[in-house]
Write a protein that holds these residues in place. Structure first.
Motif, short mmCIF file in Angstrom:
data_model
loop_
_atom_site.label_atom_id
_atom_site.label_comp_id
_atom_site.label_asym_id
_atom_site.label_seq_id
_atom_site.Cartn_x
_atom_site.Cartn_y
_atom_site.Cartn_z
N HIS A 24 0.82 -1.21 0.00
CA HIS A 24 0.00 0.00 0.00
C HIS A 24 0.86 1.26 0.00
O HIS A 24 2.02 1.22 0.40
CB HIS A 24 -0.84 0.05 1.29
CG HIS A 24 -2.09 -0.76 1.20
ND1 HIS A 24 -3.08 -0.48 0.31
CD2 HIS A 24 -2.51 -1.83 1.90
CE1 HIS A 24 -4.06 -1.34 0.46
NE2 HIS A 24 -3.74 -2.18 1.42
N GLU A 35 -8.80 0.59 6.64
CA GLU A 35 -8.26 -0.30 7.68
C GLU A 35 -9.01 -0.15 9.00
O GLU A 35 -9.12 -1.10 9.77
CB GLU A 35 -6.76 -0.02 7.89
CG GLU A 35 -5.86 -0.50 6.77
CD GLU A 35 -5.84 -2.01 6.59
OE1 GLU A 35 -5.98 -2.72 7.61
OE2 GLU A 35 -5.69 -2.47 5.46
N TRP A 52 -8.55 -9.94 2.54
CA TRP A 52 -7.82 -9.94 1.27
C TRP A 52 -8.09 -8.67 0.49
O TRP A 52 -7.17 -8.06 -0.06
CB TRP A 52 -8.24 -11.16 0.44
CG TRP A 52 -7.48 -11.29 -0.84
CD1 TRP A 52 -6.32 -11.95 -1.05
CD2 TRP A 52 -7.82 -10.68 -2.10
NE1 TRP A 52 -5.91 -11.82 -2.35
CE2 TRP A 52 -6.81 -11.05 -3.02
CE3 TRP A 52 -8.87 -9.87 -2.53
CZ2 TRP A 52 -6.84 -10.64 -4.34
CZ3 TRP A 52 -8.89 -9.45 -3.86
CH2 TRP A 52 -7.88 -9.84 -4.75
N LYS A 54 -8.90 -5.74 1.59
CA LYS A 54 -8.20 -4.61 2.23
C LYS A 54 -6.71 -4.66 1.94
O LYS A 54 -6.08 -3.65 1.65
CB LYS A 54 -8.44 -4.64 3.75
CG LYS A 54 -9.84 -4.20 4.16
CD LYS A 54 -9.98 -4.23 5.66
CE LYS A 54 -11.33 -3.71 6.12
NZ LYS A 54 -11.45 -3.69 7.58
N LYS A 55 -6.15 -5.88 1.99
CA LYS A 55 -4.71 -6.05 1.79
C LYS A 55 -4.27 -5.67 0.38
O LYS A 55 -3.21 -5.07 0.18
CB LYS A 55 -4.33 -7.52 2.09
CG LYS A 55 -2.84 -7.77 2.10
CD LYS A 55 -2.56 -9.24 2.39
CE LYS A 55 -1.07 -9.54 2.33
NZ LYS A 55 -0.79 -10.97 2.50
N TYR A 56 -5.09 -6.05 -0.62
CA TYR A 56 -4.69 -5.83 -2.02
C TYR A 56 -5.40 -4.65 -2.69
O TYR A 56 -5.53 -4.59 -3.90
CB TYR A 56 -4.92 -7.11 -2.83
CG TYR A 56 -3.94 -8.19 -2.44
CD1 TYR A 56 -2.65 -8.21 -2.96
CD2 TYR A 56 -4.28 -9.16 -1.51
CE1 TYR A 56 -1.73 -9.17 -2.60
CE2 TYR A 56 -3.38 -10.14 -1.14
CZ TYR A 56 -2.11 -10.14 -1.69
OH TYR A 56 -1.21 -11.10 -1.32
#
Length: 207
Positions: A24, A35, A52, A54-56
């Motif tokens: 990010h 987040e 997932w 949020k992560k990508y």
């Protein structure tokens, strides 16, 4: 984005797996906001999907509250949810897929079940270690590749020989003088072909 029209490209698994995880922008205000959004009341599978996203950087927050599937009120404030917090907790279901709490399974178990694919009989019957079987499969794969290569070579050779035969037949069969003259009368004949025909008539290269 992907086309949704009939006959357009369909979404499938990614062609190449990323070797390095997505990073990010550290100082993004939007990322920090995303987040901070809590996602409680979800089953393990749906929870992992949200993590997932949020992560990508695939998470898209709601701009306006969404209508709940139970109370029909605009009470859903978290993206990807179908039931509001109070309705999902009162019904004891996942707020995203609506599966009852009693049917929730850990994500790891699901993945293991999918990987095994129900071939327990073969694993019980054969007591050979896995690395050995992998080596054997690789070797058999290499053999099949070699065979395929040989077959392809033979096919290529066969095609080449047939092409050569065709060319020889064409060389053997000479056109008659009438045919050559008839070709000259063609109004769409190219200048180069016209010269070739005239040269053949001069040299007597006809039947």
């Amino acid at each position: 984005g992907m086309s949704c029209r009939k006959g357009g490209p369909t979404k499938g698994a990614p062609r190449h797996k990323n070797s390095v995880a997505f990073k990010h922008n550290k100082h993004s205000k939007k990322t920090k906001k995303i987040e901070s959004i809590g996602h409680d009341g979800l089953c393990p599978k749906c929870s992992s999907i949200i993590v997932w996203r949020k992560k990508y950087r695939k998470y898209k927050p709601l701009k306006a509250p969404k209508r709940c599937g139970v109370c029909q009120q605009r009470t859903i404030v978290r993206a990807y949810h179908t039931f509001c917090r109070s309705c999902s907790s009162s019904k004891q279901v996942c707020a995203k897929c609506n599966q009852h709490r009693s049917d929730w399974k850990p994500v790891e178990e699901d993945e293991l079940d999918g990987a095994d694919g129900g071939d327990t009989g073969s694993s019980e019957a054969g007591s050979t270690p896995q690395p050995q079987s992998e080596k054997e499969s690789k070797a058999s794969g290499a053999d099949s590749d070699v065979k395929q290569g040989a077959d392809a070579k033979q096919q290529d050779e066969g095609e080449a020989s047939t092409e050569g035969g065709r060319r020889e037949q064409q060389k053997e069969r000479l056109p008659t003088r009438k045919e050559l003259v008839r070709k000259l009368d063609d109004p769409y004949l190219k200048e180069r072909e016209r010269r070739t025909i005239l040269r053949k008539l001069e040299r007597g290269e006809h039947a």
